[in-house]
Design a protein around this motif. Structure first.
Motif, PDB file in Angstrom:
ATOM      1  N   GLN A  93      -3.945 -38.519   5.548  1.00  0.00           N
ATOM      2  CA  GLN A  93      -4.229 -39.059   6.878  1.00  0.00           C
ATOM      3  C   GLN A  93      -5.542 -38.497   7.398  1.00  0.00           C
ATOM      4  O   GLN A  93      -5.850 -37.317   7.221  1.00  0.00           O
ATOM      5  CB  GLN A  93      -3.096 -38.704   7.853  1.00  0.00           C
ATOM      6  N   HIS A 123      -3.453 -33.772   6.551  1.00  0.00           N
ATOM      7  CA  HIS A 123      -3.961 -34.507   7.712  1.00  0.00           C
ATOM      8  C   HIS A 123      -5.295 -33.865   8.088  1.00  0.00           C
ATOM      9  O   HIS A 123      -5.359 -32.694   8.460  1.00  0.00           O
ATOM     10  CB  HIS A 123      -2.973 -34.431   8.875  1.00  0.00           C
ATOM     11  N   THR A 169      -7.891 -38.610  11.083  1.00  0.00           N
ATOM     12  CA  THR A 169      -8.097 -39.016  12.474  1.00  0.00           C
ATOM     13  C   THR A 169      -9.488 -38.560  12.887  1.00  0.00           C
ATOM     14  O   THR A 169      -9.879 -37.409  12.632  1.00  0.00           O
ATOM     15  CB  THR A 169      -7.056 -38.381  13.406  1.00  0.00           C
TER      16      THR A 169
END
Length: 406
Positions: free
Chosen positions: A58, A33, A60
């Motif tokens: 992932q 992530h 973000t």
């Protein structure tokens, strides 16, 4: 409090070491992530992070603001997970050593620690050397995450003076796991801050692939006595456009048999100066205002040379766009893209906007070429940037992630 936080030595642990291969062509999706913290998510970054999204589990992206107030860009995020932070923004006007004034925004993202605790990233990439990166560094020291500092600046824009700000930056850089740079001047700036070579890793800018003109170069545009110039960007002091206008007027008067057609794609507080200026008969100016992607592509197609007289730019992505479009570039030495990409007489010319003779020499250089030489220069322009793509930039950052994850 800030300096005390920077004096704590980190002891990083990485919980799950990934089996990542160093060959970008054969990478598996890394079970990571990745969180990216940045002031705003510029449209030119979208394609890079779309490529990165194919390489990690992932991503973000945390932004301080949707867009800064002095930009004409519309926020874009594609299908990426972009979230806005709770931020306190300070607006100030700065005066640079070259004489221009500019609006500067300082963003203090207040919820960085709580956001990161919630997201539990494996790797944090934070832009710049301010509060955002300090808070990211403190989170990483207390967790198992790795911290990469993504720095975009130049020696001309920034200075290393040994004062409090410099000591803070050195401390923050020392605590990072790795530091990326986007050009040679940025790298030299980081070396002055004592970042060791083994800790430095390239992470190039890449222009939005939809902006350049990709078709055949139109050699019918060229006439032996005419030059079609294009400038793209904000009409503000920092871009050096007003002083460039005065110099072009002087040059045109000295060379009455040569013609300059200057198209300006952009808007800003200085726009009326160009609209109201008295011009010699062999210099014409076309004002288009701010253009969308399609409008920019049309201008890249229908002009020969990008004219970029900036007084300070950490990079200058319009240079990449123009080269991809098959345009020569006449650009200021105060843009890192010019230092990195332009070879005089090969794909364009560099000049010092503070030296009037430098601009004259550059214009004379173009008119000393015959039509075939001008066409060849524009063909070579495209060769310059063939490897400067969003995928290449994404692979560079992924290689940096592999280093800290190893």
């Amino acid at each position: 409090m800030i300096l005390d936080a920077c004096l704590i030595s980190p002891a990083y642990l990485f919980s799950q070491r990934s089996t990542l291969t160093s060959d970008p062509k054969h990478r598996d999706v890394a079970p990571l992530h990745l969180v990216y913290l940045v002031n705003f998510f510029a449209p030119d970054q979208v394609a890079i992070w779309e490529e990165l999204a194919r390489l990690v589990k992932q991503i973000t992206i945390l932004v301080s603001v949707d867009m800064e107030g002095n930009r004409d860009w519309k926020p874009e995020q594609s299908d990426l997970d972009v979230r806005r932070q709770r931020t306190w923004t300070i607006t100030r006007t700065i005066k640079h050593s070259t004489g221009y004034t500019d609006v500067n925004y300082v963003h203090l993202p207040l919820d960085t620690r709580s956001q990161l605790r919630k997201l539990k990233p494996d790797v944090v990439v934070s832009a710049e050397l301010g509060m955002r990166s300090l808070l990211a560094s403190r989170y990483c020291r207390r967790s198992k995450a790795k911290h990469i500092l993504a720095i975009s600046t130049s020696e001309h824009l920034d200075e290393v003076d040994g004062g409090l700000r410099t000591r803070f930056r050195r401390s923050l850089l020392r605590r990072s796991d790795l530091v990326t740079y986007h050009g040679p001047s940025c790298k030299r700036f980081l070396e002055k801050l004592d970042v060791p070579a083994k800790k430095l890793h390239p992470f190039d800018y890449a222009c939005d692939p939809n902006k350049p003109y990709r078709g055949d170069i139109d050699d019918s545009l060229s006439a032996i006595d005419t030059l079609r110039l294009l400038s793209v960007g904000q009409l503000v002091e920092r871009k050096g456009m007003v002083s460039a206008l005065e110099r072009l007027k002087v040059w045109a008067k000295r060379n009455p048999t040569r013609h300059l057609i200057w198209t300006i794609a952009g808007s800003g507080p200085l726009e009326q100066i160009f609209r109201q200026s008295e011009l010699p008969p062999n210099l014409s100016i076309k004002m288009t205002g701010h253009l969308d992607q399609g409008g920019l592509r049309d201008q890249y197609q229908s002009n020969e040379v990008l004219f970029f007289p900036t007084l300070a730019d950490e990079w200058g992505l319009v240079v990449d766009e123009a080269l991809f479009s098959g345009m020569g570039v006449m650009g200021s030495i105060y843009a890192q893209a010019i230092e990195t990409l332009i070879v005089d007489g090969t794909n364009g010319w560099s000049f010092d906007p503070l030296n009037p003779q430098s601009l004259d020499h550059m214009l004379d250089g173009w008119f000393n070429l015959n039509l075939q030489q001008r066409y060849s220069l524009r063909q070579r322009a495209r060769d310059t940037v063939v490897n400067r793509t969003p995928k290449t930039a994404a692979d560079q950052l992924m290689s940096a992630i592999e280093v800290v994850a190893d």
